[in-house]
Write an enzyme that holds these catalytic residues in place. Sequence first.
Site, PDB file in Angstrom:
ATOM      1  N   ARG A  78       0.844  -1.163   0.030  1.00 31.11           N
ATOM      2  CA  ARG A  78       0.049  -0.010  -0.088  1.00 31.11           C
ATOM      3  C   ARG A  78       0.840   1.389   0.004  1.00 31.11           C
ATOM      4  NH1 ARG A  78      -3.684  -0.504   5.132  1.00 31.11           N
ATOM      5  NH2 ARG A  78      -4.863  -2.113   3.885  1.00 31.11           N
ATOM      6  N   ARG A 148      -1.193   6.559   9.523  1.00 30.42           N
ATOM      7  CA  ARG A 148      -1.275   6.238   8.104  1.00 30.42           C
ATOM      8  C   ARG A 148      -1.650   7.391   7.208  1.00 30.42           C
ATOM      9  NH1 ARG A 148      -3.673   0.227   8.282  1.00 30.42           N
ATOM     10  NH2 ARG A 148      -2.196  -0.490  10.234  1.00 30.42           N
ATOM     11  N   LYS A 217      -2.760   0.863  14.935  1.00 28.65           N
ATOM     12  CA  LYS A 217      -2.969   1.845  13.977  1.00 28.65           C
ATOM     13  C   LYS A 217      -3.918   3.219  14.186  1.00 28.65           C
ATOM     14  CE  LYS A 217      -5.414  -1.239  11.217  1.00 28.65           C
ATOM     15  NZ  LYS A 217      -6.466  -1.715  10.445  1.00 28.65           N
ATOM     16  N   LYS A 219      -5.535   6.793  12.274  1.00 26.38           N
ATOM     17  CA  LYS A 219      -6.020   7.223  10.656  1.00 26.38           C
ATOM     18  C   LYS A 219      -6.157   8.693  11.110  1.00 26.38           C
ATOM     19  CE  LYS A 219      -6.962   2.761   9.175  1.00 26.38           C
ATOM     20  NZ  LYS A 219      -8.003   2.029   8.700  1.00 26.38           N
ATOM     21  N   CYS A 440     -14.997  -3.711   0.288  1.00 25.87           N
ATOM     22  CA  CYS A 440     -13.763  -3.840   0.457  1.00 25.87           C
ATOM     23  C   CYS A 440     -13.009  -4.933  -0.328  1.00 25.87           C
ATOM     24  CB  CYS A 440     -13.465  -4.198   2.075  1.00 25.87           C
ATOM     25  SG  CYS A 440     -14.013  -5.974   2.456  1.00 25.87           S
ATOM     26  N   CYS A 446      -7.790 -11.244   1.085  1.00 25.11           N
ATOM     27  CA  CYS A 446      -7.563 -10.665   2.518  1.00 25.11           C
ATOM     28  C   CYS A 446      -7.786 -12.043   3.525  1.00 25.11           C
ATOM     29  CB  CYS A 446      -8.846  -9.843   2.751  1.00 25.11           C
ATOM     30  SG  CYS A 446      -8.817  -9.290   4.507  1.00 25.11           S
ATOM     31  N   CYS A 485     -15.852  -8.552   6.377  1.00 21.85           N
ATOM     32  CA  CYS A 485     -15.809  -8.840   7.741  1.00 21.85           C
ATOM     33  C   CYS A 485     -16.206  -7.560   8.640  1.00 21.85           C
ATOM     34  CB  CYS A 485     -14.328  -9.578   8.106  1.00 21.85           C
ATOM     35  SG  CYS A 485     -13.275  -8.409   8.477  1.00 21.85           S
ATOM     36  N   CYS A 489     -13.492  -1.836   6.667  1.00 22.97           N
ATOM     37  CA  CYS A 489     -12.426  -1.301   5.430  1.00 22.97           C
ATOM     38  C   CYS A 489     -13.344  -0.499   4.663  1.00 22.97           C
ATOM     39  CB  CYS A 489     -11.525  -2.446   4.956  1.00 22.97           C
ATOM     40  SG  CYS A 489     -10.763  -3.348   6.167  1.00 22.97           S
TER      41      CYS A 489
HETATM   42 FE1  SRM Z   1      -8.700  -2.384   6.564  1.00 25.96          FE
HETATM   43  C1  SRM Z   1      -7.074  -4.868   7.907  1.00 25.96           C
HETATM   44  C2  SRM Z   1      -8.014  -3.783   3.615  1.00 25.96           C
HETATM   45  C3  SRM Z   1      -9.424   0.493   4.909  1.00 25.96           C
HETATM   46  C4  SRM Z   1     -10.207  -1.529   9.253  1.00 25.96           C
HETATM   47  N1  SRM Z   1      -7.652  -3.877   5.694  1.00 25.96           N
HETATM   48  C5  SRM Z   1      -7.047  -4.761   6.761  1.00 25.96           C
HETATM   49  C6  SRM Z   1      -6.263  -5.866   5.821  1.00 25.96           C
HETATM   50  C7  SRM Z   1      -4.848  -5.396   5.741  1.00 25.96           C
HETATM   51  C8  SRM Z   1      -6.344  -7.286   6.352  1.00 25.96           C
HETATM   52  C9  SRM Z   1      -5.453  -7.892   7.157  1.00 25.96           C
HETATM   53  O1  SRM Z   1      -4.844  -7.343   8.413  1.00 25.96           O
HETATM   54  O2  SRM Z   1      -4.695  -8.984   6.889  1.00 25.96           O
HETATM   55  C10 SRM Z   1      -7.067  -5.914   4.596  1.00 25.96           C
HETATM   56  C11 SRM Z   1      -6.045  -6.061   3.116  1.00 25.96           C
HETATM   57  C12 SRM Z   1      -7.110  -6.631   2.094  1.00 25.96           C
HETATM   58  C13 SRM Z   1      -6.389  -6.722   0.996  1.00 25.96           C
HETATM   59  O3  SRM Z   1      -6.170  -8.077   0.471  1.00 25.96           O
HETATM   60  O4  SRM Z   1      -6.057  -5.765   0.139  1.00 25.96           O
HETATM   61  C14 SRM Z   1      -7.557  -4.409   4.571  1.00 25.96           C
HETATM   62  N2  SRM Z   1      -8.411  -1.707   4.412  1.00 25.96           N
HETATM   63  C15 SRM Z   1      -8.121  -2.325   3.611  1.00 25.96           C
HETATM   64  C16 SRM Z   1      -8.498  -1.527   2.005  1.00 25.96           C
HETATM   65  C17 SRM Z   1      -7.547  -1.643   1.031  1.00 25.96           C
HETATM   66  C18 SRM Z   1     -10.001  -1.942   1.833  1.00 25.96           C
HETATM   67  C19 SRM Z   1     -10.297  -1.193   0.354  1.00 25.96           C
HETATM   68  O5  SRM Z   1     -11.367  -2.147  -0.107  1.00 25.96           O
HETATM   69  O6  SRM Z   1     -10.074  -0.246  -0.119  1.00 25.96           O
HETATM   70  C20 SRM Z   1      -8.312  -0.014   2.870  1.00 25.96           C
HETATM   71  C21 SRM Z   1      -6.974   0.363   2.589  1.00 25.96           C
HETATM   72  C22 SRM Z   1      -6.848   1.812   3.086  1.00 25.96           C
HETATM   73  C23 SRM Z   1      -5.450   2.492   2.984  1.00 25.96           C
HETATM   74  O7  SRM Z   1      -5.283   2.655   1.989  1.00 25.96           O
HETATM   75  O8  SRM Z   1      -4.832   2.802   4.200  1.00 25.96           O
HETATM   76  C24 SRM Z   1      -8.773  -0.515   4.302  1.00 25.96           C
HETATM   77  N3  SRM Z   1      -9.531  -0.622   6.927  1.00 25.96           N
HETATM   78  C25 SRM Z   1      -9.892   0.350   6.141  1.00 25.96           C
HETATM   79  C26 SRM Z   1     -10.769   1.313   6.886  1.00 25.96           C
HETATM   80  C27 SRM Z   1     -11.471   2.445   6.161  1.00 25.96           C
HETATM   81  C28 SRM Z   1     -10.649   3.698   6.634  1.00 25.96           C
HETATM   82  O9  SRM Z   1      -9.801   3.691   7.418  1.00 25.96           O
HETATM   83  O10 SRM Z   1     -11.150   4.895   6.133  1.00 25.96           O
HETATM   84  C29 SRM Z   1     -11.051   0.631   8.079  1.00 25.96           C
HETATM   85  C30 SRM Z   1     -12.069   1.311   9.092  1.00 25.96           C
HETATM   86  C31 SRM Z   1     -11.591   2.292   9.788  1.00 25.96           C
HETATM   87  C32 SRM Z   1     -10.827   1.899  11.195  1.00 25.96           C
HETATM   88  O11 SRM Z   1      -9.803   1.795  10.965  1.00 25.96           O
HETATM   89  O12 SRM Z   1     -11.445   1.963  12.195  1.00 25.96           O
HETATM   90  C33 SRM Z   1     -10.218  -0.624   8.052  1.00 25.96           C
HETATM   91  N4  SRM Z   1      -8.541  -3.025   8.484  1.00 25.96           N
HETATM   92  C34 SRM Z   1      -9.434  -2.362   9.320  1.00 25.96           C
HETATM   93  C35 SRM Z   1      -9.335  -3.315  10.586  1.00 25.96           C
HETATM   94  C36 SRM Z   1      -9.932  -3.030  11.742  1.00 25.96           C
HETATM   95  C37 SRM Z   1      -9.340  -2.113  12.724  1.00 25.96           C
HETATM   96  C38 SRM Z   1      -9.809  -2.165  14.153  1.00 25.96           C
HETATM   97  O13 SRM Z   1      -9.832  -1.181  14.883  1.00 25.96           O
HETATM   98  O14 SRM Z   1     -10.244  -3.093  14.687  1.00 25.96           O
HETATM   99  C39 SRM Z   1      -8.282  -4.272  10.214  1.00 25.96           C
HETATM  100  C40 SRM Z   1      -7.706  -5.571  11.071  1.00 25.96           C
HETATM  101  C41 SRM Z   1      -7.040  -5.186  12.083  1.00 25.96           C
HETATM  102  O15 SRM Z   1      -6.519  -4.027  12.115  1.00 25.96           O
HETATM  103  O16 SRM Z   1      -6.892  -5.800  12.946  1.00 25.96           O
HETATM  104  C42 SRM Z   1      -7.842  -4.057   8.838  1.00 25.96           C
HETATM  105 FE1  SF4 Z   2     -10.481  -7.799   4.774  1.00 23.88          FE
HETATM  106 FE2  SF4 Z   2     -12.425  -7.502   6.458  1.00 23.88          FE
HETATM  107 FE3  SF4 Z   2     -11.131  -5.532   5.758  1.00 23.88          FE
HETATM  108 FE4  SF4 Z   2     -12.676  -6.565   3.988  1.00 23.88          FE
HETATM  109  S1  SF4 Z   2     -13.445  -5.530   6.016  1.00 23.88           S
HETATM  110  S2  SF4 Z   2     -10.484  -5.922   3.644  1.00 23.88           S
HETATM  111  S3  SF4 Z   2     -12.815  -8.659   4.615  1.00 23.88           S
HETATM  112  S4  SF4 Z   2     -10.378  -7.120   7.064  1.00 23.88           S
END
Ligand code: SRM
Ligand code: SF4
Length: 586
Positions: A78, A148, A217, A219, A440, A446, A485, A489
């Site tokens: 990323r 980030r 993390k 943001k 997502c 993922c 899930c 995201c």
């Molecule tokens: Fe996310 C984890 C994809 C935005 C909350 N996110 C992941 C991972 C890296 C899975 C992993 O940990 O193994 C995913 C990778 C999937 C893949 O194959 O690419 C993933 N997140 C994404 C993206 C690519 C989704 C998308 O379709 O665009 C977004 C990348 C953003 C970026 O460029 O930085 C993405 N993730 C978000 C958002 C939205 C936002 O930030 O505006 C959230 C919700 C906001 C937040 O952070 O609360 C988000 N991602 C998570 C979480 C839950 C965090 C938590 O507080 O519980 C995880 C899991 C974790 O961190 O344990 C996670």
């Molecule tokens: Fe993966 Fe869950 Fe984030 Fe979708 S919402 S990219 S399934 S971690």
Amino acid sequence: MSDNNKNQKLAANEGIKTRSNFLRGTIKESLADNTTGSMAEDDQQVTKFHGFYQQDDRDLRSERKAQKLEPLYSFMLRARVPGGVATPEQWLAVDKVADELTEYNSIRLTTRQTFQYHGILKPNVKPLMQALNTVELDSIAACGDVNRNVMCNPNPIASHIHQEVYQWSVKISEHLLPETRAFCDIWLDGEEYKSGVQKHTKEGHEPIYGPTYLPRKFKTAVAVPPHNDVDVYTNDMGFIAIIENDQLVGFNVTAGGGMGSTHGDHETYPRLASDLGFIKSEDTLKIAEGILVVQRNEGNRVDRKNARLKYTIDRMGVEAFRAAVEEYAGIKFEPAKPVTFTQQGDRYGWVEGVDGNHHLTLFIENGRIIDTDTHQFKTGLRLIAEKMLTIGQGDLRMTANQNLIIANIPTEHKSEIEGLAQAHGLMPRISKVRENTMACVALPTCALAMAEAERYMPTLVSKVDDIMAKYGLSDQEIVMRMTGCPNGCARPFAAEVGFVGKGPGKYNYYLGADGVGTRLNKLYMENVDEQTILTSLDSLLARYAKERNADEGFGDFVVRAGVLSATENRPVRGQNFHDGINVGQA
Ligand code: SRM
Ligand code: SF4
């Protein structure tokens, strides 16, 4: 360390960070080990701070296992692109890298205004980092327990204001970057980044973060009202631009937003950020640092599920948190200024900026830029970037809704750009509902996905489109989002209709957000399949068509009609959020 963590066993990641020697770990050794496609276990955590994750293609897992092969490991990377702005030179390099150094030949725009590559084999990681560096791009701190990619409204209509606000997003991003030389040493063999981001850093010196960085993390987003395209309240830290007499005077600051939760665990919950108050522009970096440092000191380092800033603030209380930030920064917040948000998504098509340049927002379904039999997004965008180079003007701006703006096009070149976009399927006629969707990545890359999202949402939306047409609602916008899930995201809990994967083909179904990102939705049905979702939407949309008030959004309607009660903006310990009507099979 906060009292919260004293005398308790710290989370495993804390040990990994401590042992990593300022984010070096054994990444160099892992890269050199050609007996496996994988990185050593600890390194798999440390590499996140460098912007990349180890993954394997879940579609191929069982086949590989049957053949007694190790999973087909590859990496997702990323980039860090504050405010999502890329020059045409950068875009062309990004495009070329996708072809030459990744297995999927695609670029994936994310929900945080940057791009990801999937399917990078281990030997290609370092060449890829170096290729990005040649065009002044990097992936420093794009993932990991750090601040980030910083989001910012990307549409330069009121050019001078947007430019100034955008510059703040760049400054915040750079101010809060980790300083360790590990990045230069591992990826650039000790050379400086071409962009200069690591120039004044010193070995083993992390004045803001310290050796164990943040508990989790972190943001940040910068919003320009009335647009809430960045979903500012879902961020750990938010800056809402206050513009008076056509000048940026400062920001309302928010803290403690987040989406992630765990099914069935009421100690975890999405939360919209709390208002801290107004600050003048010149105090921005000090306040940003203060919020981050209070979280560094007070956040939970024992339980990662309870470690985000939203939980720290709920534990401390907003007043105590605000006071701690004021004390660190030596700045007092003034009362927040009134702001109104009127939209959450992007607006498509051309708009003219005050400086006479034109900006074309393109809908990129779920952010996936790839050439297929039906459209050639990747080729089309490459040709557009090449055209920008020949005309000597223009840039590409990723939005927080997985879309792309072709920005700063002079009037005389509008039709050529539009011709290229049309010819490559980049300007399809789509419904208002589809325009406001996000999904997502989920399967196959993922590791945390419980259900499909990106690969399934387009099909579901077509079925919803049919229902909308049946009730004469085709011109109605509804913000609809899906994730595989509950990590959230695609920010599904801030959508008027949200679907959150529970298992293969099964989703928790949420309703009732306000369509502008200032009220969360609520669980309406649990663990339901497509048929149940469509039957429910059919009956609710039939009522909506007949009973709605003028200009009433679907999310507001379901609340007024008593389908479910409104979620409080800042649910405490998830009480309101989880009290939905559970009619699913659970
Ligand atoms: Fe996310 C984890 C994809 C935005 C909350 N996110 C992941 C991972 C890296 C899975 C992993 O940990 O193994 C995913 C990778 C999937 C893949 O194959 O690419 C993933 N997140 C994404 C993206 C690519 C989704 C998308 O379709 O665009 C977004 C990348 C953003 C970026 O460029 O930085 C993405 N993730 C978000 C958002 C939205 C936002 O930030 O505006 C959230 C919700 C906001 C937040 O952070 O609360 C988000 N991602 C998570 C979480 C839950 C965090 C938590 O507080 O519980 C995880 C899991 C974790 O961190 O344990 C996670
Ligand atoms: Fe993966 Fe869950 Fe984030 Fe979708 S919402 S990219 S399934 S971690």
